[in-house]
Design a protein around this motif. Structure first.
Motif, PDB file in Angstrom:
ATOM      1  N   ARG A  33       0.846  -1.194   0.000  1.00 42.15           N
ATOM      2  CA  ARG A  33       0.000   0.000   0.000  1.00 42.15           C
ATOM      3  C   ARG A  33       0.881   1.243   0.000  1.00 42.15           C
ATOM      4  N   LEU A  34       0.329   2.316  -0.589  1.00 40.92           N
ATOM      5  CA  LEU A  34       1.018   3.603  -0.687  1.00 40.92           C
ATOM      6  C   LEU A  34       0.123   4.662  -0.073  1.00 40.92           C
ATOM      7  N   LEU A  35       0.682   5.434   0.888  1.00 40.03           N
ATOM      8  CA  LEU A  35      -0.071   6.451   1.619  1.00 40.03           C
ATOM      9  C   LEU A  35       0.483   7.833   1.311  1.00 40.03           C
ATOM     10  N   ILE A  36      -0.387   8.844   1.382  1.00 36.26           N
ATOM     11  CA  ILE A  36       0.028  10.250   1.289  1.00 36.26           C
ATOM     12  C   ILE A  36      -0.281  10.895   2.631  1.00 36.26           C
ATOM     13  N   LEU A  37       0.739  11.176   3.417  1.00 33.21           N
ATOM     14  CA  LEU A  37       0.588  11.782   4.740  1.00 33.21           C
ATOM     15  C   LEU A  37       0.947  13.259   4.653  1.00 33.21           C
ATOM     16  N   HIS A  38       0.312  14.088   5.471  1.00 29.88           N
ATOM     17  CA  HIS A  38       0.642  15.518   5.490  1.00 29.88           C
ATOM     18  C   HIS A  38       0.590  16.040   6.915  1.00 29.88           C
ATOM     19  N   ASP A  39       1.269  17.176   7.138  1.00 30.22           N
ATOM     20  CA  ASP A  39       1.378  17.695   8.499  1.00 30.22           C
ATOM     21  C   ASP A  39       0.160  18.523   8.917  1.00 30.22           C
ATOM     22  N   HIS A  40      -0.602  19.057   7.988  1.00 28.93           N
ATOM     23  CA  HIS A  40      -1.876  19.709   8.320  1.00 28.93           C
ATOM     24  C   HIS A  40      -2.662  19.911   7.038  1.00 28.93           C
ATOM     25  N   GLY A  41      -3.969  20.090   7.170  1.00 32.23           N
ATOM     26  CA  GLY A  41      -4.819  20.136   5.991  1.00 32.23           C
ATOM     27  C   GLY A  41      -5.467  21.465   5.715  1.00 32.23           C
ATOM     28  N   ASN A  42      -5.091  22.532   6.443  1.00 33.29           N
ATOM     29  CA  ASN A  42      -5.720  23.839   6.249  1.00 33.29           C
ATOM     30  C   ASN A  42      -4.666  24.938   6.095  1.00 33.29           C
ATOM     31  N   PRO A  43      -3.826  24.857   5.081  1.00 36.45           N
ATOM     32  CA  PRO A  43      -2.800  25.894   4.898  1.00 36.45           C
ATOM     33  C   PRO A  43      -3.390  27.147   4.271  1.00 36.45           C
ATOM     34  N   VAL A  44      -2.636  28.244   4.319  1.00 42.07           N
ATOM     35  CA  VAL A  44      -2.971  29.428   3.540  1.00 42.07           C
ATOM     36  C   VAL A  44      -2.216  29.360   2.224  1.00 42.07           C
ATOM     37  N   VAL A  45      -2.594  30.214   1.300  1.00 47.57           N
ATOM     38  CA  VAL A  45      -1.919  30.243   0.000  1.00 47.57           C
ATOM     39  C   VAL A  45      -0.423  30.466   0.206  1.00 47.57           C
ATOM     40  N   ALA A  46       0.395  29.695  -0.489  1.00 51.62           N
ATOM     41  CA  ALA A  46       1.861  29.762  -0.470  1.00 51.62           C
ATOM     42  C   ALA A  46       2.484  29.173   0.789  1.00 51.62           C
ATOM     43  N   GLU A  47       1.675  28.598   1.685  1.00 55.57           N
ATOM     44  CA  GLU A  47       2.251  27.976   2.886  1.00 55.57           C
ATOM     45  C   GLU A  47       2.743  26.571   2.567  1.00 55.57           C
ATOM     46  N   MET A  48       3.890  26.229   3.103  1.00 59.56           N
ATOM     47  CA  MET A  48       4.447  24.904   2.872  1.00 59.56           C
ATOM     48  C   MET A  48       3.632  23.839   3.598  1.00 59.56           C
ATOM     49  N   VAL A  49       3.230  22.812   2.846  1.00 58.47           N
ATOM     50  CA  VAL A  49       2.632  21.609   3.419  1.00 58.47           C
ATOM     51  C   VAL A  49       3.639  20.483   3.208  1.00 58.47           C
ATOM     52  N   ARG A  50       4.030  19.874   4.287  1.00 58.12           N
ATOM     53  CA  ARG A  50       4.994  18.776   4.207  1.00 58.12           C
ATOM     54  C   ARG A  50       4.248  17.467   3.963  1.00 58.12           C
ATOM     55  N   LEU A  51       4.478  16.886   2.802  1.00 58.53           N
ATOM     56  CA  LEU A  51       3.896  15.595   2.468  1.00 58.53           C
ATOM     57  C   LEU A  51       4.943  14.506   2.652  1.00 58.53           C
ATOM     58  N   THR A  52       4.514  13.373   3.149  1.00 55.95           N
ATOM     59  CA  THR A  52       5.357  12.186   3.173  1.00 55.95           C
ATOM     60  C   THR A  52       4.645  11.093   2.381  1.00 55.95           C
ATOM     61  N   LEU A  53       5.271  10.650   1.303  1.00 59.37           N
ATOM     62  CA  LEU A  53       4.758   9.516   0.544  1.00 59.37           C
ATOM     63  C   LEU A  53       5.346   8.268   1.184  1.00 59.37           C
ATOM     64  N   ARG A  54       4.489   7.418   1.719  1.00 59.88           N
ATOM     65  CA  ARG A  54       4.938   6.251   2.492  1.00 59.88           C
ATOM     66  C   ARG A  54       4.398   4.971   1.855  1.00 59.88           C
ATOM     67  N   GLY A  55       5.313   4.145   1.421  1.00 58.02           N
ATOM     68  CA  GLY A  55       4.947   2.845   0.896  1.00 58.02           C
ATOM     69  C   GLY A  55       5.247   1.758   1.900  1.00 58.02           C
ATOM     70  N   GLU A  56       4.309   0.818   2.094  1.00 56.82           N
ATOM     71  CA  GLU A  56       4.482  -0.327   2.993  1.00 56.82           C
ATOM     72  C   GLU A  56       4.299  -1.575   2.141  1.00 56.82           C
ATOM     73  N   TYR A  57       5.397  -2.297   1.915  1.00 58.74           N
ATOM     74  CA  TYR A  57       5.409  -3.359   0.922  1.00 58.74           C
ATOM     75  C   TYR A  57       5.882  -4.673   1.539  1.00 58.74           C
ATOM     76  N   ASP A  58       4.979  -5.672   1.545  1.00 56.06           N
ATOM     77  CA  ASP A  58       5.395  -7.021   1.938  1.00 56.06           C
ATOM     78  C   ASP A  58       5.920  -7.724   0.678  1.00 56.06           C
ATOM     79  N   LEU A  59       6.975  -7.124   0.144  1.00 53.97           N
ATOM     80  CA  LEU A  59       7.567  -7.575  -1.116  1.00 53.97           C
ATOM     81  C   LEU A  59       9.075  -7.497  -0.991  1.00 53.97           C
ATOM     82  N   THR A  60       9.756  -8.038  -1.988  1.00 61.36           N
ATOM     83  CA  THR A  60      11.204  -7.845  -2.118  1.00 61.36           C
ATOM     84  C   THR A  60      11.415  -6.957  -3.329  1.00 61.36           C
ATOM     85  N   VAL A  61      11.602  -5.664  -3.079  1.00 66.06           N
ATOM     86  CA  VAL A  61      11.646  -4.670  -4.148  1.00 66.06           C
ATOM     87  C   VAL A  61      13.080  -4.514  -4.637  1.00 66.06           C
TER      88      VAL A  61
END
Length: 354
Positions: A32-60
């Protein structure tokens, strides 16, 4: 400059992106692949920190993930991809993480995703097979920038205004170099204000090319702009360059703040000493002019932010003379710069807290 930048980053050393509180167990072979963020109500031009997190029961063995461009936001990757093992549901799972700084360009609902992570999995029998993992979407409710000015947000912002010589005691052949640097943590270079026009009829000014850069760091991008001018008065008569304010939104305090290029009183040393005594153009007048420039800068800040900041727009208090006006006049008449600065700071604090 470098030390200040390091201190800005150290202040954020313990900050990090949002993580899932308790990861749900994965079925054998699940991904599974998730999109995490530090907050969901920014103002225009405010930095939103996203973390793309993959959880894989695989051998990649190979992978490819492209974050999409959009007219709705600016973005940049701020750290290297991370691959590590984590225990989820009693099994060691392959984890992928990528940090993105995203900056909304306009107010309204902003949807990010879905994203697709293309993987090459090595099965237990040693066969390579392609696997595509698709994320869900995440939504941000972007607010309008809370000031009638160019949107600029940051977690830390520092303006440095440096002069090569005392501007009020120039020699006839002196050329004054003014260098202004703005550094903002959690912004991109094009978010910083355009170079201001500081021309005056009594001033000869040459503008050097500006430099702008965005430096990715794990705490967020650091935006930097440098402006430089070479200036001298046309005549020896004193003049004052007024203060130039810039509004910015502090994303930690959630308040609009203001930084300003300082007012600069100009004059030739020979003119002010030889002619100032009889004509009223000596040091006392220069400090009077500097005091007026400080007041002019304060009024400019009120005009700049009155529409968005109730604290600056209450009543007509900002237009009434304050209790510190007499102290500023006395300090200006005496040529006491320290006292003038202290009185001006007290005057601005009185305006701000009224």
């Amino acid at each position: 400059m470098v030390i200040r930048l390091i201190l800005m980053l150290l202040a954020l050393a313990l900050a990090g992106p949002l993580r899932a509180e308790t990861p749900a167990p994965l079925a054998p072979g699940e991904a599974r692949l998730l999109i995490l963020h530090d907050h969901g109500n920014p103002v225009v031009a405010e930095m939103v920190r996203l973390t793309l997190r993959g959880e894989y029961d695989l051998t990649v063995s190979l992978e490819s993930l492209t974050f999409p461009n959009s007219d709705d936001y600016d973005w940049m990757q701020i750290d290297r991809d991370r691959w590590f093992q984590e225990r989820i549901g009693g099994r060691m799972i392959q984890i992928f993480e990528r940090d993105i700084a995203l900056f909304p360009r306009q107010p309204g609902d902003l949807t990010i995703g879905p994203l697709v992570h293309d993987l090459t999995n090595i099965t237990r029998s040693g066969v390579r097979e392609p696997v595509s993992v698709t994320s869900g979407t995440t939504r941000l409710a972007v607010k309008s920038f809370p000031a009638d000015s160019r949107p600029l947000t940051a977690r830390r912002l520092v303006l440095t205004d440096e002069l090569s010589a005392p501007p009020g005691r120039l020699e006839q052949e002196d050329i004054l170099t003014r260098r202004v640097t703005i550094e903002a943590l959690g912004a991109m270079a094009h978010h910083l204000p355009p170079r201001p026009d500081i021309t005056q009829p009594w001033l000869i000014s040459f503008t050097l090319p500006e430099t702008r850069e965005t430096i990715p760091t794990p705490g967020g991008p650091v935006a930097r702009v440098v402006w430089e001018w070479q200036m001298r008065p046309r005549t020896g008569e004193p003049g004052v360059l007024p203060a130039i304010p810039f509004a910015w939104f502090d994303t930690d305090s959630r308040r609009v703040e203001v930084v300003a290029m300082k007012p600069i009183p100009f004059g030739f040393a020979g003119f002010t000493t030889a002619s100032g005594a009889g004509s009223g153009t000596g040091p006392a007048l220069r400090w009077q002019m500097a005091g007026l420039a400080l007041l002019g800068g304060a009024i400019a800040l009120v005009v700049l932010l009155r529409g968005r900041l109730p604290a600056l727009g209450r009543g007509m208090r900002a237009l009434r003379p304050g209790p510190h006006a007499a102290a500023m006049r006395r300090a200006a008449a005496a040529g006491d710069l320290i006292a003038l600065r202290a009185a001006a700071a007290a005057h601005l604090a009185w305006r701000r807290n009224g």
